[in-house]
Design an enzyme around this catalytic site. Sequence first.
Site, mmCIF file in Angstrom:
data_model
loop_
_atom_site.group_PDB
_atom_site.id
_atom_site.type_symbol
_atom_site.label_atom_id
_atom_site.label_comp_id
_atom_site.label_asym_id
_atom_site.label_seq_id
_atom_site.Cartn_x
_atom_site.Cartn_y
_atom_site.Cartn_z
ATOM 1 N N ASP A 67 0.809 -1.217 0.000
ATOM 2 C CA ASP A 67 0.000 0.000 0.000
ATOM 3 C C ASP A 67 0.846 1.272 0.000
ATOM 4 O O ASP A 67 2.072 1.232 0.198
ATOM 5 C CB ASP A 67 -0.967 -0.001 1.196
ATOM 6 C CG ASP A 67 -0.337 -0.587 2.463
ATOM 7 O OD1 ASP A 67 0.898 -0.503 2.605
ATOM 8 O OD2 ASP A 67 -1.079 -1.117 3.302
ATOM 9 N N ASN A 136 -7.848 -2.492 14.094
ATOM 10 C CA ASN A 136 -9.224 -2.828 13.696
ATOM 11 C C ASN A 136 -9.277 -4.081 12.825
ATOM 12 O O ASN A 136 -10.314 -4.400 12.263
ATOM 13 C CB ASN A 136 -9.872 -1.643 12.976
ATOM 14 C CG ASN A 136 -9.140 -1.291 11.680
ATOM 15 O OD1 ASN A 136 -8.171 -1.957 11.301
ATOM 16 N ND2 ASN A 136 -9.586 -0.249 11.007
ATOM 17 N N HIS A 138 -7.475 -4.617 10.005
ATOM 18 C CA HIS A 138 -7.185 -4.472 8.574
ATOM 19 C C HIS A 138 -5.886 -5.185 8.203
ATOM 20 O O HIS A 138 -4.979 -5.338 9.023
ATOM 21 C CB HIS A 138 -7.179 -2.995 8.135
ATOM 22 C CG HIS A 138 -6.025 -2.174 8.599
ATOM 23 N ND1 HIS A 138 -6.131 -0.817 8.861
ATOM 24 C CD2 HIS A 138 -4.711 -2.473 8.829
ATOM 25 C CE1 HIS A 138 -4.948 -0.358 9.227
ATOM 26 N NE2 HIS A 138 -4.078 -1.334 9.215
ATOM 27 N N GLU A 143 -9.834 -2.106 5.001
ATOM 28 C CA GLU A 143 -10.458 -1.774 6.279
ATOM 29 C C GLU A 143 -11.736 -2.601 6.482
ATOM 30 O O GLU A 143 -12.365 -3.019 5.498
ATOM 31 C CB GLU A 143 -10.828 -0.283 6.292
ATOM 32 C CG GLU A 143 -9.651 0.671 6.066
ATOM 33 C CD GLU A 143 -8.770 0.858 7.311
ATOM 34 O OE1 GLU A 143 -8.787 -0.022 8.204
ATOM 35 O OE2 GLU A 143 -8.060 1.869 7.374
HETATM 36 C C1 F6R Z 1 1.249 -1.253 6.067
HETATM 37 C C2 F6R Z 1 0.040 -2.074 6.177
HETATM 38 C C3 F6R Z 1 -0.809 -2.013 7.402
HETATM 39 C C4 F6R Z 1 0.010 -2.176 8.688
HETATM 40 C C5 F6R Z 1 -0.894 -2.097 9.904
HETATM 41 C C6 F6R Z 1 -0.123 -2.218 11.189
HETATM 42 O O1 F6R Z 1 1.893 -1.478 4.845
HETATM 43 O O2 F6R Z 1 -0.284 -2.769 5.260
HETATM 44 O O3 F6R Z 1 -1.797 -3.014 7.342
HETATM 45 O O4 F6R Z 1 0.662 -3.415 8.641
HETATM 46 O O5 F6R Z 1 -1.581 -0.885 9.904
HETATM 47 O O6 F6R Z 1 0.706 -1.110 11.337
HETATM 48 P P1 F6R Z 1 1.826 -1.061 12.484
HETATM 49 O O7 F6R Z 1 2.820 -2.101 12.110
HETATM 50 O O8 F6R Z 1 2.417 0.320 12.381
HETATM 51 O O9 F6R Z 1 1.141 -1.356 13.757
#
Ligand code: F6R
Length: 249
Positions: A67, A136, A138, A143
Amino acid sequence: MKTSVAYDYRDMSKMAAKMVADAIRARPNLVLGLATGGTPLGMYKELIRMHIEEGLDFSQVTTFNLDEFCGISPDNKHSYRYYMCQNFFNHVNVKPENIYIPDGKAEDIEEFCREYDRKIEELGPIDLQILGIGRNGHIGFNEPADRLKVDTHVVTLAEETIRDNGSFFDDPLDMPKKAITMGLGAIMKTKKILLLANGRKKATIMASLLKDRHVTTKLPASFLYLHPDATIIMDREAAGEALERKTAG
Ligand code: F6R
């Protein structure tokens, strides 16, 4: 779905890096799916160490990132491309032409998304996909929603996601509200998935994920139950509530 509990963040990162390294040694032209955020930083650090000290060779590896924020140019310090260069690519020998990251500034963003999926089809399937998990549930930036999209698409980020990531910006209000993300289709087509989770802030979502074994669009990571080869490595803090509930139940 396999689950392992690592002793701590360092241990989780080393286990993840070893899995990536083993995959590259077994298949030097591995197609590797990558995530950003706080979770995989330790894994990237360990992979860099392995490259420098053990000669782990990325020269034939192709990478696809999950992403990128919309409206942010690749050289902006808040972009995920910048993050990837700073934390990984600048320190290993992945060839720049083998790196694919969504372009948040693409002129025709819909066409860009189609092209991203075409590239994954052409060069894939992704052999090993690294995932983090949002509080959440995702994965990528898919999401929780009534319906989840199959293809790469533009997504409006959930309030919780904006809050969690806003602190990385000088002014949290500058945090983009939209992102491009690979859809569930490309994620589910990967040959192997490794989801990492660490810290107490992930304990509640990990408990929800592991407790009931439901598949629901309200918890996108639950789709990993349908994947033939998905592994979760979490540290003890992230596993805490899941383990407690297991013990209690
Ligand atoms: C980022 C991604 C997101 C993160 C998730 C957790 O490329 O795909 O799904 O893996 O938001 O983020 P952190 O690791 O910062 O808790």
